[in-house]
Design an enzyme around this catalytic site. Structure first.
Site, PDB file in Angstrom:
ATOM      1  N   LEU A  17      -2.525   3.945 -12.458  1.00  0.00           N
ATOM      2  CA  LEU A  17      -3.138   4.316 -10.898  1.00  0.00           C
ATOM      3  C   LEU A  17      -2.514   2.941 -10.066  1.00  0.00           C
ATOM      4  O   LEU A  17      -3.641   2.011 -10.527  1.00  0.00           O
ATOM      5  CB  LEU A  17      -4.366   4.900 -10.641  1.00  0.00           C
ATOM      6  N   GLY A  34      -2.244   2.785  -3.761  1.00  0.00           N
ATOM      7  CA  GLY A  34      -1.609   4.241  -3.463  1.00  0.00           C
ATOM      8  C   GLY A  34      -2.196   5.629  -4.335  1.00  0.00           C
ATOM      9  O   GLY A  34      -1.775   5.884  -2.694  1.00  0.00           O
ATOM     10  N   HIS A  35      -1.835   5.207  -4.579  1.00  0.00           N
ATOM     11  CA  HIS A  35      -2.729   5.998  -5.691  1.00  0.00           C
ATOM     12  C   HIS A  35      -4.098   6.761  -5.530  1.00  0.00           C
ATOM     13  O   HIS A  35      -5.152   7.943  -4.824  1.00  0.00           O
ATOM     14  CB  HIS A  35      -2.846   6.344  -6.898  1.00  0.00           C
ATOM     15  N   GLY A  47       3.089  11.292  -1.930  1.00  0.00           N
ATOM     16  CA  GLY A  47       3.370   9.844  -1.205  1.00  0.00           C
ATOM     17  C   GLY A  47       4.198   9.719  -0.406  1.00  0.00           C
ATOM     18  O   GLY A  47       6.044  10.524  -0.806  1.00  0.00           O
ATOM     19  N   GLN A  48       4.877   9.220   0.899  1.00  0.00           N
ATOM     20  CA  GLN A  48       5.500   8.659   2.413  1.00  0.00           C
ATOM     21  C   GLN A  48       6.557   7.991   1.253  1.00  0.00           C
ATOM     22  O   GLN A  48       7.829   8.040   1.458  1.00  0.00           O
ATOM     23  CB  GLN A  48       5.025   8.501   3.258  1.00  0.00           C
TER      24      GLN A  48
END
Length: 296
Positions: A40, A43-44, A160-161
């Site tokens: 992780l 972003g996570h 996530g994008q």
């Protein structure tokens, strides 16, 4: 467990079996799931924060899924950092962690027999771009995501994008299979130098990381040209990637594509509307992907 009781640095409940997570489920109320393979990073953390906005409780799954790795990919060396991951979950106020073994997720399969289990077919969208360069990847992704949905029964799942094609394929699966889950997209998180956060970034040497910055630079250059149409977008991005191919170490591009964000089919030069500019490339022994949404 309600939103008001969620607090940072609380210890999440760790579950490892179907029976454990299902026994806990009635206590969790409206539940948001963040599916991960661990390792992780910031972003996570962003995904977890987004999940918190949509539910009373947040679950994070940590499972390095062998079904989505090809025979020559990095399954064995993929970072496994459970103690670190648990600290991140505690800091972010996660309520429950689901960390199953391969035997739990695929009880009748071991080693070579993974290929014999029933999988979810991603359709034509899962056979282009990432699906072309990583055959079977989206079969593995959709199968494990579907199993996680069945085991955990979340109301919401956050993706996530940064993995835009995965996001689109999961959304299509949820729609086509009538799964009672709302999919939420979280924006890509970038390091200060522009590189999209990824668990695989740890593989990069300092020199490789410097070369890898060409990916985000190419995408941003393409996005800046969006008002001039698809051809200009691709030309601007290709110019930077062509230069990066001559750098030391070089960037070797698998694909650069401008696609419809829903179908992931490449758009023509007369296309106007929302699009995604996506790239995948190798820097040394590390394969990276990135994308930017834009409007033409």
């Amino acid at each position: 467990m309600t939103q008001s009781t969620a607090s940072a640095h609380k210890t999440p409940v760790v579950t490892r079996t179907a029976e454990e997570i299902q026994a806990l489920r009635p206590q969790l109320g409206r539940l948001a799931l963040v599916p991960t393979m661990g390792a992780l990073h910031t972003g996570h953390r962003s995904l977890i924060a987004q999940a918190r906005e949509h539910a009373e409780s947040v679950a994070v799954s940590i499972f390095v899924n062998p079904l989505q790795f090809g025979p020559n990919e990095d399954y064995d060396r993929y970072p496994r950092t459970f103690d670190h991951d648990l600290r991140v979950c505690a800091e972010e106020g996660v309520d429950v962690v689901f960390a199953p073994t391969v035997d739990v997720m695929y009880p009748d399969a071991d080693g070579d027999s993974l290929g014999q289990i029933v999988t979810v077919d991603p359709g034509s969208m899962g056979r282009v771009l990432e699906g072309e360069f990583r055959p079977g990847f989206f079969h593995g992704v959709l199968t494990v995501v579907n199993k996680l949905f069945n085991l955990i029964r979340p109301d919401v799942a956050v993706f996530g994008q940064k993995d835009a094609q995965q996001l689109a394929v999961v959304r299509r699966m949820v729609r086509d299979l009538c799964l009672p889950v709302t999919i939420v997209a979280a924006p890509t998180v970038r390091d200060p130098d522009g590189l999209a956060t990824s668990s695989r970034n740890v593989y990069l040497s300092a020199e490789e990381r410097a070369s890898a910055l060409a990916l985000s630079k190419a995408l941003f250059a393409g996005a800046d040209a969006a008002s001039s149409g698809p051809a200009a977008v691709l030309a601007a991005a290709r110019a930077i990637l062509s230069e990066a191919a001559r750098a030391t170490p070089p960037v070797s591009v698998d694909y650069l594509a401008l696609v419809d964000p829903t179908t992931f089919t490449e758009v023509g030069d007369d296309y106007r509307g929302d699009a995604v500019l996506a790239v995948a490339a190798w820097v040394g022994e590390t394969r990276l992907i990135d994308n930017v949404p834009l409007t033409l």
